[in-house]
Design a protein around this motif. Sequence first.
Motif, PDB file in Angstrom:
ATOM      1  N   TYR A 148       1.675  12.968  -7.100  1.00 54.21           N
ATOM      2  CA  TYR A 148       0.444  13.522  -7.660  1.00 54.21           C
ATOM      3  C   TYR A 148      -0.459  12.450  -8.242  1.00 54.21           C
ATOM      4  CZ  TYR A 148       3.813  17.253  -7.394  1.00 54.21           C
ATOM      5  OH  TYR A 148       4.772  18.118  -6.948  1.00 54.21           O
ATOM      6  N   GLY A 149      -0.064  11.184  -8.072  1.00 53.17           N
ATOM      7  CA  GLY A 149      -0.895  10.094  -8.551  1.00 53.17           C
ATOM      8  C   GLY A 149      -0.916   9.952 -10.057  1.00 53.17           C
ATOM      9  N   SER A 150       0.073  10.505 -10.752  1.00 52.33           N
ATOM     10  CA  SER A 150       0.056  10.449 -12.220  1.00 52.33           C
ATOM     11  C   SER A 150       0.535   9.104 -12.744  1.00 52.33           C
ATOM     12  CB  SER A 150       0.928  11.567 -12.801  1.00 52.33           C
ATOM     13  OG  SER A 150       2.275  11.404 -12.365  1.00 52.33           O
ATOM     14  N   LYS A 151       1.376   8.436 -11.993  1.00 49.39           N
ATOM     15  CA  LYS A 151       1.896   7.163 -12.452  1.00 49.39           C
ATOM     16  C   LYS A 151       1.957   6.195 -11.273  1.00 49.39           C
ATOM     17  CE  LYS A 151       4.683   8.430 -16.468  1.00 49.39           C
ATOM     18  NZ  LYS A 151       4.113   9.786 -16.595  1.00 49.39           N
ATOM     19  N   ILE A 152       1.699   4.929 -11.616  1.00 49.30           N
ATOM     20  CA  ILE A 152       1.835   3.831 -10.659  1.00 49.30           C
ATOM     21  C   ILE A 152       2.761   2.809 -11.279  1.00 49.30           C
ATOM     22  CG2 ILE A 152       0.660   2.037  -9.344  1.00 49.30           C
ATOM     23  CD1 ILE A 152      -1.891   3.694  -9.545  1.00 49.30           C
ATOM     24  N   VAL A 202       0.857  -1.179   0.000  1.00 48.39           N
ATOM     25  CA  VAL A 202       0.000   0.000   0.000  1.00 48.39           C
ATOM     26  C   VAL A 202       0.894   1.231   0.000  1.00 48.39           C
ATOM     27  CG1 VAL A 202      -0.184  -0.064   2.516  1.00 48.39           C
ATOM     28  CG2 VAL A 202      -1.910   1.162   1.197  1.00 48.39           C
ATOM     29  N   LYS A 203       0.499   2.266  -0.769  1.00 50.38           N
ATOM     30  CA  LYS A 203       1.274   3.506  -0.847  1.00 50.38           C
ATOM     31  C   LYS A 203       0.334   4.696  -0.909  1.00 50.38           C
ATOM     32  CE  LYS A 203       5.475   1.701  -1.200  1.00 50.38           C
ATOM     33  NZ  LYS A 203       6.545   1.941  -0.222  1.00 50.38           N
ATOM     34  N   TRP A 204       0.895   5.849  -0.451  1.00 55.38           N
ATOM     35  CA  TRP A 204       0.179   7.125  -0.503  1.00 55.38           C
ATOM     36  C   TRP A 204       0.555   7.885  -1.777  1.00 55.38           C
ATOM     37  CZ3 TRP A 204      -3.698   8.898   2.407  1.00 55.38           C
ATOM     38  CH2 TRP A 204      -3.862   8.449   3.723  1.00 55.38           C
ATOM     39  N   ALA A 205      -0.416   8.550  -2.361  1.00 55.72           N
ATOM     40  CA  ALA A 205      -0.173   9.650  -3.292  1.00 55.72           C
ATOM     41  C   ALA A 205      -0.450  10.919  -2.501  1.00 55.72           C
ATOM     42  CB  ALA A 205      -1.067   9.551  -4.516  1.00 55.72           C
ATOM     43  N   CYS A 206       0.610  11.501  -1.938  1.00 53.55           N
ATOM     44  CA  CYS A 206       0.454  12.501  -0.882  1.00 53.55           C
ATOM     45  C   CYS A 206      -0.355  13.715  -1.334  1.00 53.55           C
ATOM     46  CB  CYS A 206       1.832  12.954  -0.390  1.00 53.55           C
ATOM     47  SG  CYS A 206       2.838  11.606   0.275  1.00 53.55           S
ATOM     48  N   CYS A 207      -0.056  14.212  -2.530  1.00 56.27           N
ATOM     49  CA  CYS A 207      -0.673  15.469  -2.945  1.00 56.27           C
ATOM     50  C   CYS A 207      -2.135  15.305  -3.331  1.00 56.27           C
ATOM     51  CB  CYS A 207       0.102  16.070  -4.119  1.00 56.27           C
ATOM     52  SG  CYS A 207       1.776  16.553  -3.673  1.00 56.27           S
ATOM     53  N   GLU A 208      -2.583  14.099  -3.572  1.00 60.86           N
ATOM     54  CA  GLU A 208      -3.962  13.871  -3.986  1.00 60.86           C
ATOM     55  C   GLU A 208      -4.781  13.128  -2.938  1.00 60.86           C
ATOM     56  OE1 GLU A 208      -5.324  15.130  -6.598  1.00 60.86           O
ATOM     57  OE2 GLU A 208      -3.453  16.011  -7.310  1.00 60.86           O
ATOM     58  N   ASP A 209      -4.162  12.839  -1.752  1.00 65.23           N
ATOM     59  CA  ASP A 209      -4.871  12.087  -0.708  1.00 65.23           C
ATOM     60  C   ASP A 209      -5.434  10.791  -1.250  1.00 65.23           C
ATOM     61  OD1 ASP A 209      -4.325  13.981   1.228  1.00 65.23           O
ATOM     62  OD2 ASP A 209      -6.148  15.117   0.842  1.00 65.23           O
ATOM     63  N   GLU A 210      -4.601  10.109  -2.004  1.00 65.21           N
ATOM     64  CA  GLU A 210      -5.015   8.833  -2.577  1.00 65.21           C
ATOM     65  C   GLU A 210      -4.149   7.706  -2.015  1.00 65.21           C
ATOM     66  OE1 GLU A 210      -6.716  10.021  -6.983  1.00 65.21           O
ATOM     67  OE2 GLU A 210      -4.594   9.597  -6.746  1.00 65.21           O
ATOM     68  N   ILE A 211      -4.743   6.511  -1.976  1.00 71.48           N
ATOM     69  CA  ILE A 211      -4.047   5.318  -1.538  1.00 71.48           C
ATOM     70  C   ILE A 211      -4.137   4.283  -2.644  1.00 71.48           C
ATOM     71  CG2 ILE A 211      -3.964   3.445   0.145  1.00 71.48           C
ATOM     72  CD1 ILE A 211      -5.261   5.287   2.148  1.00 71.48           C
ATOM     73  N   VAL A 212      -2.998   3.775  -3.049  1.00 70.69           N
ATOM     74  CA  VAL A 212      -2.989   2.695  -4.030  1.00 70.69           C
ATOM     75  C   VAL A 212      -2.702   1.404  -3.278  1.00 70.69           C
ATOM     76  CG1 VAL A 212      -0.553   3.080  -4.607  1.00 70.69           C
ATOM     77  CG2 VAL A 212      -2.026   1.845  -6.196  1.00 70.69           C
ATOM     78  N   VAL A 213      -3.481   0.366  -3.591  1.00 67.13           N
ATOM     79  CA  VAL A 213      -3.420  -0.898  -2.876  1.00 67.13           C
ATOM     80  C   VAL A 213      -3.171  -2.011  -3.874  1.00 67.13           C
ATOM     81  CG1 VAL A 213      -4.667  -2.511  -1.393  1.00 67.13           C
ATOM     82  CG2 VAL A 213      -5.013  -0.049  -1.110  1.00 67.13           C
TER      83      VAL A 213
END
Length: 1452
Positions: free
Chosen positions: A169-173, A118-129
């Motif tokens: 910024y959640g632009s790439k995973i 699990v990781k944070w996308a800090c600037c977008e308050d998103e969590i990728v799981v």
Amino acid sequence: MTITFVPGEVNKSAHSVAQGNWKNHHILVYGSGNNLIITGATLSPGNKKPNPSNIEKNLQTIYLDRDPQAIDIDSQNGRIVIAVGSTIIVYAPVNEYMKIPKWSQCLEFKVDETVNCVKWACCEDEIVVGTGLNLMLFHIYNEYGDLKITKRWCSPQSNPISDLIITSYGSKILTTSGHYDRMVKVWSRINYSDDNTLFEVSYLQHPRGTYVSAYHCRVHHDESHQEHQPRRRITDPSMANIKNIRGYIDNANQDNGDIIYTFTNDYQLRVWASYEYSGHNHIQCWANLDLSTSFTSICSILIIENYYMNQGVITLLKKLTHDFASDDSDLLLVISDLGEFKLFAITNISQCPPNNIHFIPINPDKSYRFTENSFPVDTKKQSPAITLNSIQSEEFITSILNPILVKDIAFLNNDPHIHHLSFAIHDRIKNTIRYDILDLYKLLDPHTDSSGISLVSKFQGHTKSIRKIVKSNSLFSKHNILLSISNFPEHNYIWEPIILSEDQFNIMSVTKRFQINVSHADDSKCAGICDAVIINDVEPPVGLRRRHIVVSIERDGHISVWDCNQDDQPAELITRHNLTFKQPPRAFILTQWPSEDHIESQVKQYCILAIFEQDLVHAWRLTLSYTEDHKITEIRFVDQPISSIPQEEEIYQIGTVDAFIQQHTGSVLSVIDTEGLLKTYSLDFTGNALSWKLTNTLVTNIKRASKIHGSTIINKFAVVDETGTVLTIWDIMQGVLEYEEQFPIENGAVKDLDWTFISEESTSNAILSIGFSRFVLLYTQLRYDYTNKIPTFATLKKIDISDYTSHEIGDSIWLDGGYLIIGSGNQFFIDDRWVKLGSSTIDSMIRQLMSGYHRNEKSEFTEIYESDEEEGEDETEDEPVEEDSVYDIAHLVRVLNGPLPIYHPQFLVQALFMSQVNSVMKILVKLFQVLRNGDRIAWDLNLDIEQEIYQTQGITVSVKEDQPKQIGVLQRRMSSIFSIDVFTKFNDELADLLTEKLMKISMPLLTRHQQSTLISIIAIVKELNKHLLSLDDNGIRFMIGFKLFQLSTKQHKLSMRDINWALHSDNKELLLNAVEDYYKSRLKWENIKATGLVYWIKTKRFIKLIETAARNEFSETRDPSGRVSLFYLALRKKQILIGLWRTVNHPEQQKMLKFLNNDFTQDRWRSAALKNAFVLLGKHRFMDAAYFFLLGDACDDCCSTIATKLGDIPLAIAIAKVYNGSDSVTNENDNSSLFKVIENYVLPRAVINGDRWTTSWIFWQLGYKELSIQALIKSPITMALDNRDKFVAGRGVQKDEFVVSTKGQSFLRDDPVLILLFNDLRHKKINYLKGSLNITKQEEFQFIIKVCMIYTRMGCDYLALLLLRNWTFNEQELQKTFEWGSPPRTSVLNNKPSQIKMLESEHGSSGGDVPNLLSSFANGDSEAPRKPLVNKSPPPLQAFEEPDMSSFSFGY
């Protein structure tokens, strides 16, 4: 004060460790079993000089249901996300601004699949799981104060996700599937929304037969990010296709693609860059670096992006590489399995397209290596047979494939004052985290050998709760280790201390080395270890390799011996013996067997003792055989016969005694019975069977003590009472109580006691740790002080772990150098040797002591004890003591308990008591010269005080003729021109000037109260200067005490010590004149009582004083009742009293006049007076009842009423003296009433309180002067019991009547100046000398040694030396000298050391059974005292004194 945490073992999961910065907090989070460990450090915004002492460290442990698999930190808002099974939990800081941050759960949701990462996308308050089946994206948002979550995107996966990265910024995973994936999947974002978020996937393909072992996505940045500037919210360029968003696009980064580094198992580093073409995102490999030639085996790589480099580092890099761009280059660290690494610069990385990337070696000739303990070495295990199943197993992946994980770099803290970087090394074999810091300046500097990497912390620990901690005993080194014992047989570990590299602070941690697994096949229900002893370094250490021996008592009834020889491997069982019972021993002891010197190098023998009960003691002999190079060849462990403990009383508590195991004669065992009788025993090795020897006995009167612990190293014993709330500390050698304290009930009972011993040059200091359930108090010794009520122990600091854990303290132990190890739960808390002001109860004292002293580069405390011997040293201004001042505990205890500076008031007072008036004057003159010249205030004022004292005593130090003549010690250069100081003699003018100086200057090593006392001492010496020729020594001593009483605001009366000075002075009338002058010849009873005149003024003179006092009190109050009537009736002046009653208006005037006019010589009126007295007693009018008893001629009843009902014993003594001394009928003094008061009321208190001064006065008053001088040396209870036949006036002395109280056992009972009065009296009059001869030489010798020890504990070492050099023992033969017909020798009667020495030489030495007091001094030449008295000062002229009639024997 800094607490180092050892919070627990880290889990093996690759995603169980994360670090980041949030505001001014640096956070490291990891999973330890089913615990979540949150640790880090906080730097206050105003801290411009950060160091380990002023950075607040924090630790929080959150207990979970299962082990967390993945963890990450959101550096924007401080949130922490963890994955536990299929559950995602989010923790948020309790408050936004906190000194010590704490986290609490704010969100929890399930994903119905086991989460892998699990990781944070800090600037977008998103969590990728990433799970085994899907890749999901969740959005966290705040709705009316509550956190909510929504799923934005989900993509099914063909293989389980094993690792992933998401940009800020959640632009790439970026994801990989499995540990052998050769393709990195790059998911590029197409749009942003909760309903229609889309990604497109690209693949970073690597050659077949390889797999990606590490990959890294470069962080976007611009110039505003440099120097730790706060990031502003930047919208990613990929959002350009969203309507009305282009105005927020960061145009500076619009053309910059994403840079991705990948590293494969064939040691190839590839650089990938993304670019957009035709509305689609494309990624291509632009550069490749072959690292296979760098090292044979590469562990990992570490990318240091340009974002982390400040301008100074970039300038340094430009000097090393010609084409290094300030904002377009990164650094690469290539790390080998052996802890070596190489450094490369990656240039032109941000060009679009990046088709000109270069890899430039940095300092290729420099040998880079991780510092000691900062990198795990030799961690790979032997690889098993390679099969499809084995290479996919968790064991293979964590121990063979990827045993070491180097986490990405981060700033050490979001603070411009800190330029260090930090990274974590996850060792999955030993389950540890090494938290390292990186200094880029040292890393890039080609002229230094430093790698710039140092270890800050090492996180490891137990997996089970710690029950007991055992410290080792050293053999071939002084570095102790410890054993942690749990309730499980396999979870017992040997820990070795390591010093972390934090500059001069030397923060210590511990590292796990060996496992003691006591489980065995024949008993599957083994309950583990109950106690153990350890011998560390049984062979000389070689580097980090050390060998230890552990002997453990097991709960299932076995004793086993373990060899800890292979680093980081389980200990090897040597032997295991059966015990006949399975109960835990009450004490388990290790000591060394005495051996002959010629075989000691080949054989070491130890004795192990297990005490179960008084008559149930087992012993074993452990033998280690060695080769010539100190290698062990054989280990033997056999039974050893031993006798039972020879204890007559029933043993209530048994404790071990801390001692060096090489001390064969020292105490090893302590026992205490239910009544508080404490005994210590040592071992006797002489016979075939071991036996016990009683070494010390101490009556504590503490019934049913709950804890006892002592140390023979420092001769201290701590005893806790039955309730666990009252602590007493005893000096076992002197048998005195040094300290007593009752703790608040809310603290709970004392759980643990541990002593440590800190020695710094000339100072030795005991420190006691007192463990409660949630905190530990550290107590340090303070100096003895007989003039002020200052305790001898004080709390140095409080170590409270309640902020860090909810567990109670399991055990605590001291390690070398003042480091305290606390075990709580499965964690260690290590308190360092630094004391920070703000954590101690004596903060105010420390601040005042350190005020005005100079700091230097060597050490903050060096100049306190070093003289300024060199002329012309640079002077520095005084630095104030800061609020967050931190001091080394070893140096601080020297200030609190070391030798006093010679200008300290306690030193000066004690020197004055020793008649060193001239020496004190010289010290004050020297102090004034130093202050006047502005010189540095040294500890000894650059004055040879030893020489000065000896010169005052008539002792000179010989100087060789060929040596140049030295300048006088009191002469100091005032300037470069003049060499003579006009102030070289103490006089009134100098005293006034010095007082004025001290009113303006804060003296180092003095508190404000002590400096005020110093000013008082100057006034006293100024006054004494006028009386030196008119007063004898005891008179001067009384004047010192009287002047201190006058100047004190807390002292309400003179002590019995001061009263004894006056009692034995030959100038009583002069002393009385001084008292009367002070009260302006208006003495009242309160003044008489305060100055103790009732004790030392002769009866006839005292009667006049009482009459004066009665007259003065009536003139002030105009009330003839009460004390006025008591005094006049005691004076037998009833008619004067009747006249006074007639002159006043009083409610009872007529009654009293009528009654007083009766004739009380008649039995009728005496009986009436007595009846009235008893009536008044019933009405609680005790003073009136007392003088009615006098009317009835019942002086005994009067004195009894005053003593018991009014509690005024001095008044009772005064009435007894005056009433019987004023009897003009018999003209004889009837002292029966006085003796009854003394025997019934004064003697019991003196015995119970151990008051030698009062006991001596008692015998003097009873007329037994020979016993009076003995009472100064012998204990009061001994004197009372041995002379019971002398007490016949009162109720007598019964053997079991007196029980000495704790106050009577206090160190205050042994006043060092007792010996001065003893020495003065025995040289003054014959009857005193005869009494002193009844003191055996051994008793006298022991008391002298005790007094010298007291002087040392007071910080007056010079005075102890002076006493030893000048003391003489009188022979029994001297008694013949004073028989009738033989005139007394003036050389004995004159109190001059030189003349006493001559007498001693005439009559021989002091005897063979008394040690020579000067034998320990190198310069104490035995011939020196016998030199002719050429340079000795003559005795002062003395006025003729009529001899005391008791000095003559007429033979009747």
